[in-house]
Design an enzyme around this catalytic site. Structure first.
Site, PDB file in Angstrom:
ATOM      1  CG  ASP A 220      56.726 -96.298  96.147  1.00 46.86           C
ATOM      2  OD1 ASP A 220      56.261 -97.424  96.421  1.00 46.86           O
ATOM      3  OD2 ASP A 220      56.266 -95.572  95.248  1.00 46.86           O
ATOM      4  CD  GLU A 221      57.083 -99.278  92.741  1.00 49.01           C
ATOM      5  OE1 GLU A 221      57.257-100.505  92.903  1.00 49.01           O
ATOM      6  OE2 GLU A 221      56.089 -98.800  92.148  1.00 49.01           O
ATOM      7  CD  GLN A 251      53.421-104.657  91.083  1.00 46.44           C
ATOM      8  OE1 GLN A 251      53.302-103.795  90.211  1.00 46.44           O
ATOM      9  NE2 GLN A 251      52.793-104.570  92.238  1.00 46.44           N
TER      10      GLN A 251
END
Length: 733
Positions: A220-221, A251
């Protein structure tokens, strides 16, 4: 028949969940349901019997997010799903290293040092090496070492790359720092990643075991991964290539702490056969908010294109609050919150975001004056309070007696008459014998030359620690903590002080014991070492209680991954956001744009942007409206002016003997027209600077916003500064 866990997913989400063979890049826009996709993908892999739960590794960036994902997977498939390896990078690495640390010469009981402990150790090394603390300051050295470890640069390699005397000093500190960490049987956060990569590259059998163990890897991320994390992930996925990374380059906001956006931008280069799926439907914000965010971020070159849309209504326009100064700004935000609460909104529906922590003070003052409850995320953390760190240091010694840093902290806490001279004698003896301080205390105290009260108290200390260490594996962690606190009389001494401050400290100690008890109850195999590891890896967001009925104040960086009904972004001024530091040291302009995008997309229904015409911290004027405001179309904005915005220049001149005037252009677009620099900063002006102290302006070059001034400072000599960012206080002519 379609499984229940696939129902309700939109087509791209369903495709991302069910495509489980080979590398996959999921570009997940803000609010597009990426957590749902990750958890349902895990459920699909298990339901299809493509892998058992413990053959799946899923990594995210906060313990809070990992816990929520575990709960969601368990809700879909039952408690068996909790066997999935779902954690943060650091927790995963700590778990691996506990099992294989002997391959690197570490015991399984190694300590994990947080930032403050790393800096404390570095300060001792400065003193040992005779390096002045300003060349560079220890926190700066620690950051530089951390960035080197992010890139898997060893102390030896760092030394070979040093190109000035400051870097040469850091290289000396780095090498000694690693030696002392090893002597203390400790690692810092960066070591957890670096040492795991070292383990995998050194021990091929361990790597092969891990590669075979994890059939599926989900990250994730991914846009926030650094080089060490990138290397770790690709080592694990090298054989199966069943790697799924989820992220959003829009982001990526942590470049300043080592994150490399190229990891996500170049994923297809690493895995040419990768499938790419975009999640563009937003389930959080109104279309007006999404359009504003998109207008800010579309100017970034090289970004992966995506266009967020929503089925929600267009929504309210974005409110731009034009305020006189920072006090006016805080009061206008507070009044908006108060009116919202009058109209049935809860305090927890509101978040105020800012670029720098220093902006929170005036916001706190205003909210407190109006009696509105608030919570600051990123203040003094519970586990950083002195009394809490004292007890944790005692517990760390019980688990890892080699931890000299922990022992130095508490050898005279509570005060037991063991002074600096006694500690120095112990340190000399430990160095001579090549042993830890605790080993010397246990076996060689007679050789130390310490006598009198100090000797008696050290004997008592050793007796207490020896008695408790033999019980570590027999008693629960909270029982050990309670016995320790009782035997060292920590609470008793606080109560004897009889002050309100001591009572608060005592309450914090009792809260720590309660926290250890809570850990003991929820853990399948609770250990004192397990609790200490959990505490060491905790973050601000992990300790934030989002159910608290209060307004949330936090930096834009801290807000990533969160959402609120109503969001205020304060300080929308050039120089503050995007941030311009002193001496022309600008932040990455593209990363600042992405940070603005992140802030805007935290809002579900209403977004306020605010700016001040005058901000004391930044000088008597600001740089005018943020460039990000100019990117948002007028059609999405509504403007509100507060107090003295239109003629604030006159008010500023009367109050501070300086002047700045603004003119209205194109509806909301306001720009600085005239700084009157000739009146404000002529040659011969005596000024005061936050860092350099007193000085006098000796020359000027350019004018207006581009004015450069040379100031002769009493202690630092001549410095050339950009006037608009120098933050000078005029103290005389």
């Amino acid at each position: 028949m379609e499984p229940a866990y696939l129902k309700g997913l939109n087509p791209p989400q369903k495709e991302a969940v069910t495509h489980i063979e080979g590398p996959l890049l999921i570009l997940a826009g803000a609010g597009s349901g990426k957590t749902r996709v990750i958890t349902h993908r895990i459920a699909h892999i298990i339901a299809r019997e493509a892998a058992k739960p413990n053959q799946i590794l899923a990594v995210t960036f906060t313990n809070k997010a990992a816990g929520e994902m575990k709960d969601r997977v368990a809700a879909l498939l039952g408690p068996e799903a909790r066997r999935v390896w779902l954690s943060t990078f650091h927790s995963f690495c700590a778990r691996v290293l506990r099992e294989y640390s002997d391959s690197l010469g570490f015991k399984r009981s190694f300590s994990i040092y947080d930032e403050s402990e790393s800096i404390a150790l570095i300060k001792r090394i400065y003193k040992y090496l005779g390096i002045p603390e300003a060349q560079p300051p220890p926190p700066a050295a620690r950051t530089r070492i951390s960035r080197a470890k992010d890139r898997l640069i060893t102390g030896e390699n760092f030394a070979s790359q040093a190109n000035d005397f400051l870097e040469e000093n850091i290289s000396k500190v780095y090498e000694e720092y690693q030696k002392r960490l090893f002597k203390n049987q400790a690692m810092d956060f960066d070591d957890l990643l670096m040492k795991t990569v070292e383990l995998f590259e050194k021990e091929s059998t361990v790597l092969r075991y891990m590669q075979n163990r994890f059939k599926y890897i989900l990250i994730d991320e991914y846009q926030d991964t650094n080089h060490a994390q990138y290397r770790l992930v690709n080592l694990l996925a090298k054989e199966s290539r069943n790697i799924c990374v989820v992220g959003d380059d829009d982001q990526s906001i942590y470049g300043w702490r080592g994150a490399d956006i190229n990891n996500i931008l170049d994923f297809e280069k690493d895995y040419p056969e990768a499938k790419i799926i975009k999640l563009e439907q937003n389930y959080r914000s109104t279309q007006n908010i999404l359009d504003a965010a998109g207008d800010v971020v579309t100017k970034i070159p090289g970004r992966k294109s995506k266009k967020l849309f929503t089925d929600k209504i267009e929504g309210e326009k974005i409110s731009l609050l034009l305020c006189g100064d920072e006090v006016d700004e805080a009061e206008s935000i507070t009044e908006k919150v108060r009116l919202g609460m009058v109209n049935d909104k809860a305090a927890s529906d509101f978040a105020v975001l800012y670029r720098t922590n220093a902006q929170s003070r005036v916001l706190e003052d205003s909210l407190r004056y109006k009696g509105i409850p608030y919570t600051i995320v990123g203040g003094i953390k519970f586990y950083e309070r002195a009394e809490v760190k004292d007890i944790l240091a005692y517990l760390r010694i019980l688990v890892n007696p080699a931890d000299d840093l922990a022992l130095r902290r508490i050898i005279n806490v509570p005060k037991r008459g063991v002074g600096k001279t006694s500690v120095e004698k112990l340190e000399r003896l430990a160095d001579e014998k090549g042993q830890s301080l605790m080993s010397v205390l246990i076996s060689s105290l007679d050789e130390s030359g310490i006598g009198g009260k100090a000797r008696k108290e050290l004997d008592k200390f050793v007796s207490i620690m020896d008695g408790l260490s033999s019980k570590v594996d027999e008693l629960t962690p909270n029982d050990i903590a309670a016995r320790l606190i009782e035997r060292i009389r920590y609470l008793e001494i606080l109560y004897d002080e009889g002050t309100p401050e001591a009572d608060v400290r005592a309450d914090n100690v009792k809260e720590l014991v309660a926290g250890i008890a809570e850990y003991t109850e929820r853990s399948e195999s609770p250990t004192l070492a397990g609790f200490l590891e959990e505490v060491a890896l905790i973050t601000d967001i992990d300790t934030w209680d989002d159910s608290t009925p209060s307004v949330t104040l936090m930096t834009l960086h801290s807000a990533k991954g969160l959402e609120f009904d109503t969001v205020f972004i304060s300080g929308m001024e050039d120089g503050l956001f995007p941030l311009q530091r002193n001496f022309g040291d600008s932040s990455d302009p593209d990363e600042e744009r992405r940070l603005c995008y992140v802030g805007i997309t935290r809002a579900k229904n209403k977004l306020y942007l605010s700016m001040a015409g005058f901000r004391r911290r930044w000088g008597d004027y600001t740089g005018g409206p943020s460039v990000f405001l100019r990117d948002i179309p007028e059609s999405l904005l509504e403007v509100e002016r507060f107090n003295y915005w239109n003629d604030y220049g006159a008010a500023a001149k009367n109050s501070y003997n300086r002047r700045s005037s603004y003119t209205k252009r194109k509806g909301y677009e306001l720009e600085l027209e005239d700084f009157d620099i000739d009146e404000m900063l002529p040659e011969g002006t005596k000024v005061l600077h936050d860092k350099f102290g007193q000085g006098i302006i000796v020359s000027r070059e350019g004018g207006g916003e581009e004015l450069m001034i040379t100031v002769r400072f009493e202690r630092y000599g001549n410095k050339t500064l950009m006037a608009r960012y120098a933050n000078l206080e005029i103290i005389g002519r």
